[in-house]
Design an enzyme around this catalytic site. Structure first.
Site, PDB file in Angstrom:
ATOM      1  N   ALA A 272       0.797  -1.238   0.000  1.00 51.29           N
ATOM      2  CA  ALA A 272       0.000   0.000   0.000  1.00 51.29           C
ATOM      3  C   ALA A 272       0.834   1.295   0.000  1.00 51.29           C
ATOM      4  O   ALA A 272       0.591   2.201  -0.803  1.00 51.29           O
ATOM      5  CB  ALA A 272      -0.949  -0.009   1.187  1.00 51.29           C
TER       6      ALA A 272
ATOM      7  N   ASP B  38      -4.326  -2.798   3.593  1.00 45.48           N
ATOM      8  CA  ASP B  38      -4.420  -2.045   2.331  1.00 45.48           C
ATOM      9  C   ASP B  38      -5.484  -0.957   2.397  1.00 45.48           C
ATOM     10  O   ASP B  38      -5.382   0.066   1.718  1.00 45.48           O
ATOM     11  CB  ASP B  38      -4.668  -3.004   1.167  1.00 45.48           C
ATOM     12  CG  ASP B  38      -3.404  -3.804   0.887  1.00 45.48           C
ATOM     13  OD1 ASP B  38      -3.194  -4.824   1.552  1.00 45.48           O
ATOM     14  OD2 ASP B  38      -2.592  -3.349   0.059  1.00 45.48           O
TER      15      ASP B  38
ATOM     16  N   ASN C 200      -6.868  -6.628   3.620  1.00 48.66           N
ATOM     17  CA  ASN C 200      -5.438  -6.943   3.484  1.00 48.66           C
ATOM     18  C   ASN C 200      -5.308  -8.182   2.599  1.00 48.66           C
ATOM     19  O   ASN C 200      -6.324  -8.760   2.166  1.00 48.66           O
ATOM     20  CB  ASN C 200      -4.800  -7.170   4.863  1.00 48.66           C
ATOM     21  CG  ASN C 200      -3.280  -7.173   4.800  1.00 48.66           C
ATOM     22  OD1 ASN C 200      -2.679  -6.252   4.240  1.00 48.66           O
ATOM     23  ND2 ASN C 200      -2.646  -8.199   5.332  1.00 48.66           N
TER      24      ASN C 200
HETATM   25  O1  MRU Z   1      -0.892  -7.190  -3.560  1.00 46.86           O
HETATM   26  P1  MRU Z   1       0.167  -6.502  -2.761  1.00 46.86           P
HETATM   27  O2  MRU Z   1       1.436  -7.270  -2.657  1.00 46.86           O
HETATM   28  O3  MRU Z   1       0.345  -5.063  -3.182  1.00 46.86           O
HETATM   29  O4  MRU Z   1      -0.490  -6.450  -1.334  1.00 46.86           O
HETATM   30  C1  MRU Z   1       0.146  -5.966  -0.188  1.00 46.86           C
HETATM   31  C2  MRU Z   1      -0.566  -6.509   0.959  1.00 46.86           C
HETATM   32  O5  MRU Z   1      -1.745  -6.675   0.928  1.00 46.86           O
HETATM   33  C3  MRU Z   1       0.127  -6.995   2.100  1.00 46.86           C
HETATM   34  O6  MRU Z   1      -0.781  -7.821   2.784  1.00 46.86           O
HETATM   35  C4  MRU Z   1       0.647  -6.144   3.127  1.00 46.86           C
HETATM   36  O7  MRU Z   1       0.540  -6.811   4.322  1.00 46.86           O
HETATM   37  C5  MRU Z   1      -0.003  -4.876   3.336  1.00 46.86           C
HETATM   38  S1  MRU Z   1       1.158  -3.779   2.842  1.00 46.86           S
HETATM   39  C6  MRU Z   1       0.420  -2.359   2.854  1.00 46.86           C
END
Ligand code: MRU
Length: 350
Positions: A53, A231, A241
Protein backbone atom coordinates in the site's frame (compact mmCIF):
# COMPACT_ATOMS: atom_id res chain seq x y z
CA UNK A 1 17.02 -0.04 4.60
CA UNK A 2 20.46 -1.24 3.65
CA UNK A 3 21.17 -3.66 0.84
CA UNK A 4 24.87 -4.39 0.95
CA UNK A 5 26.47 -1.09 1.96
CA UNK A 6 23.91 1.11 0.27
CA UNK A 7 20.80 2.64 1.83
CA UNK A 8 17.79 2.18 -0.42
CA UNK A 9 14.22 3.33 -0.40
CA UNK A 10 11.70 1.16 -2.24
CA UNK A 11 10.71 3.99 -4.58
CA UNK A 12 11.95 7.55 -5.15
CA UNK A 13 11.84 10.31 -7.78
CA UNK A 14 14.93 11.86 -9.39
CA UNK A 15 14.17 14.70 -11.79
CA UNK A 16 11.25 13.43 -13.87
CA UNK A 17 12.13 9.76 -13.39
CA UNK A 18 10.49 7.49 -10.85
CA UNK A 19 12.94 4.83 -9.70
CA UNK A 20 12.02 1.69 -7.78
CA UNK A 21 13.32 -1.68 -6.65
CA UNK A 22 12.01 -4.25 -9.15
CA UNK A 23 10.02 -6.49 -6.78
CA UNK A 24 9.05 -9.04 -9.44
CA UNK A 25 12.71 -10.02 -9.74
CA UNK A 26 13.33 -10.45 -6.01
CA UNK A 27 14.72 -12.47 -4.34
CA UNK A 28 16.73 -13.66 -7.33
CA UNK A 29 17.89 -10.33 -8.75
CA UNK A 30 18.23 -6.90 -7.18
CA UNK A 31 17.58 -4.36 -9.89
CA UNK A 32 16.35 -0.76 -10.10
CA UNK A 33 13.52 -0.14 -12.54
CA UNK A 34 13.14 3.34 -14.06
CA UNK A 35 9.84 4.89 -15.12
CA UNK A 36 10.48 7.92 -17.30
CA UNK A 37 6.86 8.81 -18.00
CA UNK A 38 3.69 8.68 -15.95
CA UNK A 39 2.25 5.77 -17.93
CA UNK A 40 5.42 3.72 -17.21
CA UNK A 41 4.74 4.30 -13.49
CA UNK A 42 1.13 3.16 -14.03
CA UNK A 43 2.38 -0.06 -15.66
CA UNK A 44 4.79 -0.64 -12.77
CA UNK A 45 1.89 -0.46 -10.28
CA UNK A 46 -0.49 -2.69 -12.32
CA UNK A 47 2.21 -5.29 -12.98
CA UNK A 48 3.37 -5.25 -9.35
CA UNK A 49 6.94 -4.19 -10.12
CA UNK A 50 6.11 -2.05 -7.08
CA UNK A 51 3.51 -3.30 -4.58
CA UNK A 52 2.35 -2.84 -0.99
CA UNK A 53 0.00 0.00 0.00
CA UNK A 54 2.59 2.63 0.99
CA UNK A 55 4.93 1.96 -1.94
CA UNK A 56 1.98 1.99 -4.35
CA UNK A 57 0.79 5.25 -2.79
CA UNK A 58 4.20 6.93 -3.15
CA UNK A 59 4.51 5.69 -6.77
CA UNK A 60 1.02 6.91 -7.61
CA UNK A 61 1.83 10.35 -6.13
CA UNK A 62 5.03 10.48 -8.21
CA UNK A 63 3.09 9.36 -11.32
CA UNK A 64 0.65 12.24 -10.81
CA UNK A 65 3.60 14.64 -10.48
CA UNK A 66 5.09 13.19 -13.70
CA UNK A 67 1.77 13.87 -15.43
CA UNK A 68 2.00 17.54 -14.39
CA UNK A 69 5.55 17.66 -15.82
CA UNK A 70 4.36 16.06 -19.09
CA UNK A 71 1.08 17.92 -19.56
CA UNK A 72 0.95 19.87 -22.85
CA UNK A 73 -0.23 23.49 -22.76
CA UNK A 74 -2.95 22.62 -25.27
CA UNK A 75 -5.65 20.51 -23.58
CA UNK A 76 -3.74 20.55 -20.29
CA UNK A 77 -6.74 20.11 -18.00
CA UNK A 78 -8.12 17.21 -19.98
CA UNK A 79 -4.69 15.51 -20.05
CA UNK A 80 -4.33 15.83 -16.27
CA UNK A 81 -7.87 14.59 -15.61
CA UNK A 82 -7.31 11.54 -17.85
CA UNK A 83 -3.91 10.90 -16.22
CA UNK A 84 -5.51 10.98 -12.76
CA UNK A 85 -8.18 8.48 -13.86
CA UNK A 86 -5.53 6.24 -15.40
CA UNK A 87 -3.36 6.21 -12.25
CA UNK A 88 -6.43 5.52 -10.10
CA UNK A 89 -7.36 2.54 -12.29
CA UNK A 90 -4.03 0.73 -11.78
CA UNK A 91 -5.10 -1.12 -8.60
CA UNK A 92 -8.38 -0.68 -6.70
CA UNK A 93 -7.88 -1.76 -3.08
CA UNK A 94 -4.94 0.09 -1.49
CA UNK A 95 -6.30 3.33 -0.05
CA UNK A 96 -2.87 5.05 -0.11
CA UNK A 97 -2.94 5.17 -3.91
CA UNK A 98 -6.11 7.31 -4.03
CA UNK A 99 -4.96 9.41 -1.08
CA UNK A 100 -1.65 10.28 -2.79
CA UNK A 101 -3.12 10.97 -6.25
CA UNK A 102 -5.77 13.29 -4.78
CA UNK A 103 -3.22 15.25 -2.74
CA UNK A 104 -0.77 15.70 -5.64
CA UNK A 105 -3.57 16.59 -8.09
CA UNK A 106 -4.77 19.23 -5.67
CA UNK A 107 -1.26 20.64 -5.03
CA UNK A 108 -0.61 20.77 -8.80
CA UNK A 109 -3.42 23.30 -9.25
CA UNK A 110 -0.97 25.80 -7.79
CA UNK A 111 2.14 24.90 -9.82
CA UNK A 112 4.07 21.97 -11.26
CA UNK A 113 6.67 22.49 -8.56
CA UNK A 114 4.00 22.15 -5.86
CA UNK A 115 2.88 18.83 -7.38
CA UNK A 116 6.43 17.46 -7.30
CA UNK A 117 7.02 18.78 -3.76
CA UNK A 118 3.77 17.22 -2.54
CA UNK A 119 4.66 13.84 -4.06
CA UNK A 120 8.09 13.98 -2.39
CA UNK A 121 6.46 14.95 0.93
CA UNK A 122 4.00 12.01 0.74
CA UNK A 123 6.88 9.58 0.17
CA UNK A 124 8.93 11.10 3.03
CA UNK A 125 5.93 10.94 5.38
CA UNK A 126 5.29 7.31 4.45
CA UNK A 127 8.83 6.41 5.54
CA UNK A 128 8.54 8.48 8.72
CA UNK A 129 5.14 6.98 9.65
CA UNK A 130 6.55 3.49 9.20
CA UNK A 131 9.49 4.33 11.46
CA UNK A 132 7.07 5.51 14.17
CA UNK A 133 4.95 2.37 13.77
CA UNK A 134 8.10 0.42 14.59
CA UNK A 135 8.55 2.40 17.79
CA UNK A 136 4.95 1.90 18.99
CA UNK A 137 4.68 -1.74 17.85
CA UNK A 138 7.86 -2.64 19.72
CA UNK A 139 6.06 -1.80 22.97
CA UNK A 140 4.05 -5.01 22.49
CA UNK A 141 7.20 -7.12 22.46
CA UNK A 142 8.62 -8.95 25.46
CA UNK A 143 12.29 -10.04 25.58
CA UNK A 144 11.45 -13.17 23.59
CA UNK A 145 8.74 -13.15 20.90
CA UNK A 146 7.45 -15.46 18.19
CA UNK A 147 5.57 -13.50 15.56
CA UNK A 148 3.45 -14.63 12.66
CA UNK A 149 3.09 -12.28 9.71
CA UNK A 150 1.46 -12.56 6.31
CA UNK A 151 2.31 -11.31 2.84
CA UNK A 152 5.00 -8.62 2.85
CA UNK A 153 4.41 -5.54 4.95
CA UNK A 154 8.10 -4.78 5.33
CA UNK A 155 10.09 -1.90 3.89
CA UNK A 156 9.52 -3.13 0.32
CA UNK A 157 5.78 -2.53 0.78
CA UNK A 158 6.39 1.07 1.92
CA UNK A 159 8.99 3.70 1.15
CA UNK A 160 11.13 2.49 4.05
CA UNK A 161 10.94 0.51 7.36
CA UNK A 162 7.53 -1.09 6.62
CA UNK A 163 4.59 -1.58 8.94
CA UNK A 164 4.17 -5.16 10.22
CA UNK A 165 7.93 -5.73 10.06
CA UNK A 166 8.95 -2.34 11.43
CA UNK A 167 8.41 -3.28 15.13
CA UNK A 168 10.33 -6.49 14.46
CA UNK A 169 13.31 -4.50 13.18
CA UNK A 170 13.23 -2.24 16.26
CA UNK A 171 12.95 -5.20 18.67
CA UNK A 172 15.82 -6.98 16.94
CA UNK A 173 18.01 -3.85 17.10
CA UNK A 174 17.26 -3.62 20.83
CA UNK A 175 18.58 -7.14 21.30
CA UNK A 176 15.21 -8.80 21.89
CA UNK A 177 14.99 -12.44 20.85
CA UNK A 178 12.68 -12.49 17.86
CA UNK A 179 11.51 -15.44 15.75
CA UNK A 180 9.34 -14.67 12.72
CA UNK A 181 7.04 -17.07 10.89
CA UNK A 182 6.40 -15.74 7.40
CA UNK A 183 3.38 -17.21 5.63
CA UNK A 184 4.37 -17.91 2.02
CA UNK A 185 1.29 -16.02 0.67
CA UNK A 186 0.22 -17.83 -2.46
CA UNK A 187 -0.32 -17.16 -5.24
CA UNK A 188 2.38 -14.48 -5.67
CA UNK A 189 4.50 -15.56 -2.73
CA UNK A 190 5.16 -12.13 -1.14
CA UNK A 191 5.95 -13.86 2.18
CA UNK A 192 8.17 -16.57 0.72
CA UNK A 193 9.99 -14.22 -1.64
CA UNK A 194 9.97 -10.71 -0.16
CA UNK A 195 9.48 -11.01 3.61
CA UNK A 196 11.98 -13.89 3.74
CA UNK A 197 14.49 -11.83 1.69
CA UNK A 198 14.06 -8.78 3.95
CA UNK A 199 14.45 -10.79 7.15
CA UNK A 200 17.48 -12.59 5.80
CA UNK A 201 18.97 -9.25 4.82
CA UNK A 202 18.55 -8.05 8.43
CA UNK A 203 19.72 -11.41 9.82
CA UNK A 204 16.51 -11.94 11.77
CA UNK A 205 15.69 -15.59 12.60
CA UNK A 206 12.69 -16.72 10.55
CA UNK A 207 10.95 -19.67 8.94
CA UNK A 208 8.69 -19.60 5.90
CA UNK A 209 5.55 -21.66 6.49
CA UNK A 210 2.97 -22.92 4.00
CA UNK A 211 -0.22 -20.86 4.19
CA UNK A 212 -1.96 -24.06 5.27
CA UNK A 213 0.25 -24.53 8.37
CA UNK A 214 -1.05 -21.61 10.46
CA UNK A 215 -3.58 -23.61 12.50
CA UNK A 216 -0.99 -26.26 13.34
CA UNK A 217 1.57 -23.60 14.27
CA UNK A 218 -0.88 -21.91 16.64
CA UNK A 219 -2.13 -25.23 18.02
CA UNK A 220 1.48 -26.07 18.86
CA UNK A 221 1.66 -22.84 20.91
CA UNK A 222 4.39 -21.36 18.72
CA UNK A 223 2.87 -17.91 18.09
CA UNK A 224 2.86 -15.08 20.67
CA UNK A 225 1.60 -12.35 18.36
CA UNK A 226 0.24 -11.91 14.82
CA UNK A 227 1.03 -8.66 12.96
CA UNK A 228 -0.16 -7.98 9.43
CA UNK A 229 -0.31 -4.87 7.28
CA UNK A 230 -3.43 -3.32 5.74
CA UNK A 231 -4.42 -2.05 2.33
CA UNK A 232 -7.53 -0.17 3.41
CA UNK A 233 -9.16 0.36 6.80
CA UNK A 234 -12.85 1.25 7.07
CA UNK A 235 -14.18 3.70 9.65
CA UNK A 236 -15.60 0.85 11.74
CA UNK A 237 -12.17 -0.85 11.94
CA UNK A 238 -12.71 -3.55 9.28
CA UNK A 239 -9.43 -4.17 7.44
CA UNK A 240 -8.77 -5.20 3.85
CA UNK A 241 -5.44 -6.94 3.48
CA UNK A 242 -3.81 -9.70 1.45
CA UNK A 243 -5.97 -12.76 0.86
CA UNK A 244 -5.51 -15.18 3.76
CA UNK A 245 -5.39 -12.48 6.45
CA UNK A 246 -8.96 -13.32 7.48
CA UNK A 247 -8.02 -16.99 7.99
CA UNK A 248 -5.23 -15.94 10.34
CA UNK A 249 -7.49 -13.58 12.28
CA UNK A 250 -10.13 -16.31 12.79
CA UNK A 251 -7.46 -18.76 13.91
CA UNK A 252 -5.86 -16.18 16.23
CA UNK A 253 -9.25 -15.66 17.91
CA UNK A 254 -9.70 -19.41 18.31
CA UNK A 255 -6.24 -19.93 19.79
CA UNK A 256 -6.34 -16.68 21.85
CA UNK A 257 -3.34 -15.13 20.11
CA UNK A 258 -3.35 -11.27 19.89
CA UNK A 259 -3.95 -10.14 16.31
CA UNK A 260 -2.63 -6.65 15.42
CA UNK A 261 -2.78 -4.69 12.18
CA UNK A 262 0.01 -2.15 11.53
CA UNK A 263 -0.79 0.74 9.18
CA UNK A 264 -0.39 4.49 8.85
CA UNK A 265 -3.41 6.80 9.13
CA UNK A 266 -3.23 7.30 5.33
CA UNK A 267 -4.59 3.74 4.96
CA UNK A 268 -7.84 4.68 6.72
CA UNK A 269 -10.56 5.54 4.23
CA UNK A 270 -12.60 8.39 5.77
CA UNK A 271 -15.59 7.74 3.50
CA UNK A 272 -15.70 3.96 3.86
CA UNK A 273 -18.15 3.01 6.62
CA UNK A 274 -17.36 -0.71 6.78
CA UNK A 275 -15.58 -3.56 5.02
CA UNK A 276 -18.52 -4.29 2.69
CA UNK A 277 -17.77 -1.05 0.85
CA UNK A 278 -14.14 -1.99 0.07
CA UNK A 279 -13.45 -2.94 -3.54
CA UNK A 280 -11.53 -6.21 -3.65
CA UNK A 281 -9.13 -6.61 -6.54
CA UNK A 282 -9.44 -9.83 -8.54
CA UNK A 283 -6.29 -10.64 -10.49
CA UNK A 284 -5.47 -12.89 -13.44
CA UNK A 285 -6.06 -16.60 -12.88
CA UNK A 286 -2.57 -17.18 -14.31
CA UNK A 287 -1.12 -16.12 -10.93
CA UNK A 288 -2.69 -19.30 -9.47
CA UNK A 289 -2.18 -21.57 -12.48
CA UNK A 290 1.54 -20.78 -12.84
CA UNK A 291 4.47 -20.39 -10.44
CA UNK A 292 7.82 -18.85 -11.30
CA UNK A 293 11.44 -19.29 -10.41
CA UNK A 294 14.93 -19.01 -11.90
CA UNK A 295 16.83 -21.58 -13.99
CA UNK A 296 20.53 -22.32 -13.41
CA UNK A 297 21.48 -19.18 -15.40
CA UNK A 298 19.18 -17.02 -13.26
CA UNK A 299 16.55 -16.49 -15.97
CA UNK A 300 13.07 -16.41 -14.43
CA UNK A 301 10.51 -18.81 -15.95
CA UNK A 302 6.88 -19.64 -15.25
CA UNK A 303 5.67 -23.22 -15.06
CA UNK A 304 2.11 -24.46 -14.83
CA UNK A 305 1.35 -26.07 -11.45
CA UNK A 306 -2.40 -26.65 -11.86
CA UNK A 307 -3.98 -29.50 -13.79
CA UNK A 308 -4.37 -28.59 -17.49
CA UNK A 309 -7.92 -27.50 -18.29
CA UNK A 310 -8.75 -26.28 -14.76
CA UNK A 311 -9.48 -22.61 -14.13
CA UNK A 312 -8.78 -20.63 -10.96
CA UNK A 313 -10.39 -17.96 -8.74
CA UNK A 314 -7.94 -15.28 -7.60
CA UNK A 315 -9.14 -12.55 -5.21
CA UNK A 316 -6.08 -10.57 -4.06
CA UNK A 317 -7.50 -9.34 -0.72
CA UNK A 318 -10.01 -10.23 1.97
CA UNK A 319 -11.70 -8.24 4.72
CA UNK A 320 -11.10 -8.98 8.40
CA UNK A 321 -13.94 -7.71 10.61
CA UNK A 322 -12.89 -5.35 13.38
CA UNK A 323 -14.16 -7.73 16.10
CA UNK A 324 -11.26 -10.08 15.27
CA UNK A 325 -8.61 -7.34 15.57
CA UNK A 326 -6.90 -6.73 18.93
CA UNK A 327 -5.55 -3.33 17.89
CA UNK A 328 -4.23 -1.07 15.16
CA UNK A 329 -0.58 -0.01 15.37
CA UNK A 330 -0.39 3.45 13.79
CA UNK A 331 2.20 6.22 13.59
CA UNK A 332 0.29 8.02 16.36
CA UNK A 333 0.09 5.08 18.74
CA UNK A 334 -1.82 1.84 19.24
CA UNK A 335 -5.60 2.14 19.15
CA UNK A 336 -8.53 -0.26 19.23
CA UNK A 337 -10.15 -1.07 15.89
CA UNK A 338 -13.37 0.72 16.82
CA UNK A 339 -15.24 3.55 15.20
CA UNK A 340 -14.68 6.01 18.09
CA UNK A 341 -10.92 5.46 18.32
CA UNK A 342 -10.52 5.69 14.53
CA UNK A 343 -12.52 8.91 14.40
CA UNK A 344 -10.41 10.38 17.20
CA UNK A 345 -7.22 9.34 15.37
CA UNK A 346 -8.37 11.02 12.14
CA UNK A 347 -9.19 14.20 14.07
CA UNK A 348 -5.73 14.36 15.67
CA UNK A 349 -3.39 16.83 14.00
CA UNK A 350 -0.07 15.43 12.73
O1 MRU B 1 -0.89 -7.19 -3.56
P1 MRU B 1 0.17 -6.50 -2.76
O2 MRU B 1 1.44 -7.27 -2.66
O3 MRU B 1 0.35 -5.06 -3.18
O4 MRU B 1 -0.49 -6.45 -1.33
C1 MRU B 1 0.15 -5.97 -0.19
C2 MRU B 1 -0.57 -6.51 0.96
O5 MRU B 1 -1.74 -6.67 0.93
C3 MRU B 1 0.13 -7.00 2.10
O6 MRU B 1 -0.78 -7.82 2.78
C4 MRU B 1 0.65 -6.14 3.13
O7 MRU B 1 0.54 -6.81 4.32
C5 MRU B 1 0.00 -4.88 3.34
S1 MRU B 1 1.16 -3.78 2.84
C6 MRU B 1 0.42 -2.36 2.85
Amino acid sequence: MKVGDHHYQTVWMEGATVRMIHQNELPWHFRIHDCNRFNDSCDAISNMVVRGAGAIGATAGFAMAQAFLEAPSDGREDFLYQAKKMIESTRPTARNLFYAVEKVFHAGQESIESAVNEAQAIAAKDADDSRKIGYFGNKLFGRKMRILTHCNAGWLAFVDYGTALSPIYVAHQQGKEVMVYAGETRPRGQGARLTAWELQNEQIPHLVIPDTAVASLMAAGKVDLVITGADRIALNGDVANKIGTLDRAILAKHFKVPFYVAAPTSTIDPVCRNGNAIVIEHRSQDEVLFQEGPDAEGNIHKIRVVSPGSDAWNPAFDVTPSKLITGLITEKGIISAHHQSIKALLNQSN
